[in-house]
Write an enzyme that holds these catalytic residues in place. Structure first.
Site, PDB file in Angstrom:
ATOM      1  N   TYR A 112       0.855  -1.186   0.000  1.00 42.32           N
ATOM      2  CA  TYR A 112       0.000   0.000   0.000  1.00 42.32           C
ATOM      3  C   TYR A 112       0.892   1.237   0.000  1.00 42.32           C
ATOM      4  O   TYR A 112       2.005   1.208  -0.516  1.00 42.32           O
ATOM      5  CB  TYR A 112      -0.937  -0.123   1.232  1.00 42.32           C
ATOM      6  N   LYS A 167     -19.803 -19.175 -12.972  1.00 41.43           N
ATOM      7  CA  LYS A 167     -18.820 -19.024 -14.063  1.00 41.43           C
ATOM      8  C   LYS A 167     -17.503 -18.494 -13.500  1.00 41.43           C
ATOM      9  O   LYS A 167     -16.428 -18.883 -13.947  1.00 41.43           O
ATOM     10  CB  LYS A 167     -19.351 -18.064 -15.137  1.00 41.43           C
TER      11      LYS A 167
HETATM   12  O1  LIG Z   1     -24.575 -22.097 -17.692  1.00 40.95           O
HETATM   13  C1  LIG Z   1     -24.542 -23.210 -18.239  1.00 40.95           C
HETATM   14  O2  LIG Z   1     -24.604 -24.282 -17.627  1.00 40.95           O
HETATM   15  C2  LIG Z   1     -24.378 -23.305 -19.721  1.00 40.95           C
HETATM   16  C3  LIG Z   1     -24.894 -22.160 -20.480  1.00 40.95           C
HETATM   17  O3  LIG Z   1     -24.135 -21.004 -20.329  1.00 40.95           O
HETATM   18  C4  LIG Z   1     -26.364 -21.915 -20.289  1.00 40.95           C
HETATM   19  O4  LIG Z   1     -26.758 -20.747 -20.300  1.00 40.95           O
HETATM   20  O5  LIG Z   1     -27.107 -22.877 -20.150  1.00 40.95           O
HETATM   21 MG   LIG Z   2     -25.261 -19.266 -20.385  1.00 42.91          MG
END
Ligand SMILES: O=C(O)C[C@H](O)C(=O)O
Ligand SMILES: [Mg+2]
Ligand SMILES: NC(=O)c1ccc[n+]([C@@H]2O[C@H](COP(=O)([O-])OP(=O)(O)OC[C@H]3O[C@@H](n4cnc5c(N)ncnc54)[C@H](O)[C@@H]3O)[C@@H](O)[C@H]2O)c1
Length: 436
Positions: A112, A167
């Site tokens: 920092y 994700k």
């Molecule tokens: O999210 C998932 O499992 C896959 C894909 O992106 C979806 O929208 O079904």
């Molecule tokens: Mg998706």
């Protein structure tokens, strides 16, 4: 078994006598409950307690299973029903964490102020140094407006956050990338493009996720044109990559020539149009498609595919079927032709279960849990970021699909998603093409 949407855990007590667990398993199996992980919580002198994950169709189906287990008698009983999926989400699935520990004043001054000011100066004098002295080049924004969350539809960005956090967890685990969910409260292409442009400096790439069609097409095209970092709509191209890979593997294993095959796409939204375009780019005899929406049908025709009038006609005339409509059960077993390859990819529930498709005569069948863009997006972004690529191109995507095919074990359609090799192989292939 029917569509699986309902997952719960049964806490079951049995007398500690051999054979009792088999009775429980039989009762669950007879009612078509699908047992997942089994954890023994306690082995006592008199009784044993196990936590059994169950997938079933709905709450009524679960209650039937609970009643059947309780009816076994002899001291076997269901103690509780818990919801492990909900529990796993308590507090959210992600957390921003420092990569350095601060143990001393010296550490504090390095991490920092005042030390950090020196790094700011270095970057001010040479902006490219941000690539080395910040996490920007290893971060990807996961951007959604919540309009096409899985097949659940337009449920809004906040309700879609568990998917975005998921994700981010996958980015971290499979590619070492920091995925940062960005929830947009607008779907207007001008506003989405402006917003993403204004925040993009903090990221090495942009993953567009679960943004519905048709506005997803304009948003992606404009962002790709205006930003000099990789932008990819996962539901379009991540899905197309994995679908191409599974179609290639299915053809190889069944001795079918993809170039001589007629492929039918049901649902020509974000995923369906991109899948059709990629298969045509790769080379198929003919690409046919069906959608209830006229604009979607016209888009396929504009890209060189042929439109048919009904799902029935498509099923009758195509060798390979891919479905991405979000409509569970749309493909009836009686529509399946012997020897067809059927990829019913809608999540959370497929247009036809692989079991039903195979029972109806399909040569290969898979759903969206197996053929899932999880096999694509982590490695694609890892490769693009490693190469410092400015964009994700078609040749990079085709290389990713080929890497998935090469990582697939004989007899399988796609690799196991937890196989770290597949993500590494995809990343290496994408990086190689980006650098060529
Ligand atoms: O999210 C998932 O499992 C896959 C894909 O992106 C979806 O929208 O079904
Ligand atoms: Mg998706
Ligand atoms: N397995 C994967 O990796 C993966 C990836 C992306 C999307 N998906 C799934 O695909 C589905 C669609 O996602 P999307 O992002 O393309 O959504 P989208 O809304 O862009 O597209 C859906 C399309 O299906 C059409 N459609 C709906 N009902 C239909 C019917 N009865 N007959 C014909 N056409 C019909 C709609 O008109 C629309 O064009 C979702 O369920 C999603 O979970 C799976």
């Amino acid at each position: 078994m029917g569509q699986v949407q309902f997952m719960r855990n049964l806490i079951i007590e049995t007398p500690s006598v051999p054979g009792n667990f088999a009775k429980v398993a039989k009762a669950i199996g007879e009612l078509e409950g699908d047992m997942g992980d089994i954890q023994t919580i306690k082995v006592g002198t008199l009784t044993t307690i196990r936590d059994i994950a169950i997938s079933c169709s709905n709450e009524a189906h679960l209650l039937k299973i609970v009643d059947a287990v309780n009816a076994i008698g002899g001291g076997i009983s269901v103690h509780a029903v818990t919801d492990d999926v909900l529990q796993a989400h308590e507090g959210g699935k992600i957390h921003m964490k420092g990569r350095m520990e601060i143990r001393s004043l010296g550490d504090l001054r390095r991490v920092y102020t005042p030390g950090v000011a020196n790094v700011c100066e270095v970057i001010k004098n040479d902006p490219d140094q941000a690539r080395y002295f910040t996490g920007i080049s290893n971060s990807v924004a996961i951007v959604t407006d919540g309009t096409a969350i899985l097949g659940l539809g337009n449920i809004g960005p906040v309700a879609g956050m568990p998917v975005m956090e998921g994700k981010a967890v996958l980015f971290d685990q499979f590619a070492g990338i920091s995925g940062v969910p960005i929830l947009l409260d607008t779907s207007d292409p001008d506003q989405v493009v402006e917003t993403v442009k204004h925040i993009h400096k903090g990221f090495g790439g942009i993953l567009l996720e679960d943004i519905g069609s048709p506005h997803c097409f304009e948003i992606e095209e404009r962002l790709k044109a205006e930003l000099s970092i990789p932008v990819m709509h996962d539901d379009q191209h991540g899905t197309a990559v994995v679908t191409l890979a599974s179609v290639i593997s299915a053809c190889q294993q069944s001795g079918v020539e993809l170039a001589d095959s007629v492929v039918g796409q049901i649902g020509l939204g974000a995923a369906g149009l991109a899948i059709s375009r990629m298969l045509m780019e790769y080379g198929v005899k003919e690409m046919r498609g069906v959608d209830r929406n006229e604009e979607a049908r016209n888009r396929l025709a504009d890209h060189g595919g042929s439109v048919v009038d009904s799902v029935e006609e498509l099923m009758e005339t195509c060798d390979i079927i891919v479905a991405t409509t979000g409509v569970a059960g749309l493909i009836k077993p009686e529509m399946v032709r012997k020897g067809q390859i059927i990829l019913a990819l809608s999540n959370p529930n497929a247009e036809i279960t692989p079991e039903d498709a195979l029972a109806a005569g399909a040569a290969f069948a898979a759903d969206g849990r197996l053929v899932n863009n999880i096999l694509g997006f982590p490695g694609i972004f890892r490769g693009a970021l490693n190469a410092n690529a400015k964009e994700i191109t078609y040749p990079m995507l085709i290389a990713a699909a080929q890497a998935i095919v090469e990582s697939t074990k004989p007899g399988d359609l796609v690799p196991h998603p937890l196989d770290p090799n597949v993500h590494q192989n995809v990343a290496a292939a994408v990086e190689r093409v980006a650098n060529s």
